[in-house]
Design a protein around this motif. Structure first.
Motif, PDB file in Angstrom:
ATOM      1  N   LEU A 157      17.555  18.902 -18.425  1.00 15.88           N
ATOM      2  CA  LEU A 157      16.554  17.844 -18.302  1.00 15.88           C
ATOM      3  C   LEU A 157      15.249  18.445 -17.818  1.00 15.88           C
ATOM      4  O   LEU A 157      15.250  19.430 -17.075  1.00 15.88           O
ATOM      5  N   ASP A 158      14.144  17.842 -18.207  1.00 19.63           N
ATOM      6  CA  ASP A 158      12.887  18.277 -17.611  1.00 19.63           C
ATOM      7  C   ASP A 158      12.772  17.586 -16.247  1.00 19.63           C
ATOM      8  O   ASP A 158      13.509  16.634 -15.962  1.00 19.63           O
ATOM      9  N   PRO A 159      11.906  18.062 -15.356  1.00 20.59           N
ATOM     10  CA  PRO A 159      11.840  17.489 -13.997  1.00 20.59           C
ATOM     11  C   PRO A 159      11.578  15.983 -13.967  1.00 20.59           C
ATOM     12  O   PRO A 159      12.188  15.263 -13.180  1.00 20.59           O
ATOM     13  N   ALA A 160      10.698  15.497 -14.825  1.00 21.01           N
ATOM     14  CA  ALA A 160      10.406  14.060 -14.841  1.00 21.01           C
ATOM     15  C   ALA A 160      11.624  13.272 -15.310  1.00 21.01           C
ATOM     16  O   ALA A 160      11.931  12.201 -14.766  1.00 21.01           O
ATOM     17  N   GLY A 161      12.330  13.786 -16.298  1.00 23.86           N
ATOM     18  CA  GLY A 161      13.536  13.120 -16.783  1.00 23.86           C
ATOM     19  C   GLY A 161      14.613  13.062 -15.718  1.00 23.86           C
ATOM     20  O   GLY A 161      15.275  12.039 -15.530  1.00 23.86           O
ATOM     21  N   ALA A 162      14.790  14.168 -15.000  1.00 20.42           N
ATOM     22  CA  ALA A 162      15.788  14.207 -13.928  1.00 20.42           C
ATOM     23  C   ALA A 162      15.447  13.188 -12.834  1.00 20.42           C
ATOM     24  O   ALA A 162      16.336  12.493 -12.327  1.00 20.42           O
ATOM     25  N   ALA A 163      14.170  13.070 -12.506  1.00 19.75           N
ATOM     26  CA  ALA A 163      13.746  12.117 -11.474  1.00 19.75           C
ATOM     27  C   ALA A 163      14.001  10.678 -11.933  1.00 19.75           C
ATOM     28  O   ALA A 163      14.470   9.841 -11.151  1.00 19.75           O
ATOM     29  N   ARG A 164      13.728  10.371 -13.199  1.00 14.77           N
ATOM     30  CA  ARG A 164      13.986   9.029 -13.722  1.00 14.77           C
ATOM     31  C   ARG A 164      15.479   8.704 -13.697  1.00 14.77           C
ATOM     32  O   ARG A 164      15.880   7.582 -13.394  1.00 14.77           O
ATOM     33  N   ALA A 165      16.304   9.686 -14.026  1.00 12.05           N
ATOM     34  CA  ALA A 165      17.756   9.460 -14.004  1.00 12.05           C
ATOM     35  C   ALA A 165      18.227   9.190 -12.574  1.00 12.05           C
ATOM     36  O   ALA A 165      19.022   8.267 -12.340  1.00 12.05           O
ATOM     37  N   ARG A 166      17.748   9.959 -11.616  1.00  9.93           N
ATOM     38  CA  ARG A 166      18.129   9.735 -10.213  1.00  9.93           C
ATOM     39  C   ARG A 166      17.696   8.342  -9.741  1.00  9.93           C
ATOM     40  O   ARG A 166      18.408   7.674  -9.005  1.00  9.93           O
ATOM     41  N   ALA A 167      16.527   7.897 -10.209  1.00 11.10           N
ATOM     42  CA  ALA A 167      16.022   6.578  -9.817  1.00 11.10           C
ATOM     43  C   ALA A 167      16.887   5.451 -10.378  1.00 11.10           C
ATOM     44  O   ALA A 167      16.895   4.343  -9.829  1.00 11.10           O
ATOM     45  N   ALA A 168      17.622   5.709 -11.451  1.00 15.87           N
ATOM     46  CA  ALA A 168      18.467   4.679 -12.063  1.00 15.87           C
ATOM     47  C   ALA A 168      19.904   4.695 -11.530  1.00 15.87           C
ATOM     48  O   ALA A 168      20.730   3.892 -11.963  1.00 15.87           O
ATOM     49  N   GLU A 189      23.907  16.572 -16.779  1.00 13.96           N
ATOM     50  CA  GLU A 189      22.938  16.392 -15.691  1.00 13.96           C
ATOM     51  C   GLU A 189      22.598  14.921 -15.489  1.00 13.96           C
ATOM     52  O   GLU A 189      22.445  14.470 -14.351  1.00 13.96           O
ATOM     53  N   THR A 190      22.460  14.174 -16.575  1.00 16.64           N
ATOM     54  CA  THR A 190      22.162  12.744 -16.461  1.00 16.64           C
ATOM     55  C   THR A 190      23.319  12.009 -15.790  1.00 16.64           C
ATOM     56  O   THR A 190      23.107  11.178 -14.903  1.00 16.64           O
ATOM     57  N   ALA A 191      24.548  12.321 -16.190  1.00 17.18           N
ATOM     58  CA  ALA A 191      25.711  11.676 -15.579  1.00 17.18           C
ATOM     59  C   ALA A 191      25.736  11.921 -14.075  1.00 17.18           C
ATOM     60  O   ALA A 191      25.933  10.989 -13.290  1.00 17.18           O
ATOM     61  N   VAL A 192      25.514  13.145 -13.668  1.00 17.42           N
ATOM     62  CA  VAL A 192      25.521  13.463 -12.235  1.00 17.42           C
ATOM     63  C   VAL A 192      24.390  12.730 -11.519  1.00 17.42           C
ATOM     64  O   VAL A 192      24.585  12.149 -10.448  1.00 17.42           O
TER      65      VAL A 192
END
Length: 193
Positions: A29-40, A60-63
């Protein structure tokens, strides 16, 4: 009595390859994508079984979403782009525009060393129809290609419709079905709360 199956397909956040408009080479994931996933995190049912595509971005998204007990399934992999893996769409189009054009318009044509859209639609359709009846909700973090293929299968559309479905990052598409018939709840944004 026949019980309804519920499969929630969740697409991963943006990856490095997507930002470059490249065929995925299992990039993170790119950093912005990882941050959006954590926010969800917390937006999905806590009692659901969890599966995922084998890619790094789905893992990474699942985690990031708190789905740490996901079972990896090769049947949920995105389209294998063969020798185009890691190259941008522009690079492939410049090097072999005819092959790229055929791959995008003829579902039976595979990327060199890869697989065709028709093969992916058949594989994902078999997986969807094989979901055990009455096993409760299943959340699957999957590539957008898998959502397209499942939608083709569930609606009975021809494989040529595959590229007509836009599937955005971090969205949920719900499939509900019984007796071999599926309904599709098209992608909604994945947000916590």
């Amino acid at each position: 009595m026949h019980q309804t199956n519920r499969v929630l397909f969740v697409t991963p956040a943006f990856s490095v390859a997507q930002r470059r408009a490249a065929f995925d080479a299992d990039e993170p994931l790119d950093p912005a994508g990882a941050a959006r996933a954590r926010a969800a995190a917390g937006a999905l049912p806590a009692d659901a079984r969890v599966a995922r595509s084998p890619s790094a971005r789905c893992a990474e998204t699942a985690v990031a979403l708190g789905l740490t007990e996901a079972t990896t399934s090769a049947d949920l992999a995105g389209v294998d782009s063969g020798t185009w893996r890691g190259r941008t769409l522009d690079e492939v189009g410049a090097a072999d525009p005819e092959a790229l054009g055929r791959w995008l318009t003829e579902p039976e044509v595979a990327a060199p060393g890869g697989e065709s859209v028709a093969q992916v639609c058949a594989r994902v359709g078999r997986w969807l129809d094989g979901v055990e009846p009455g096993a409760g909700r299943l959340v699957a973090v999957v590539e957008p290609d898998v959502v397209r293929a499942a939608t083709v299968h569930a609606t009975g559309a021809p494989p040529a419709a595959f590229w007509r479905f836009d599937v955005l990052p971090l969205t949920v598409t719900e499939f509900t079905g019984r007796l071999g018939r599926w309904n599709v709840g098209l992608g909604r944004p994945l947000t916590a709360g």
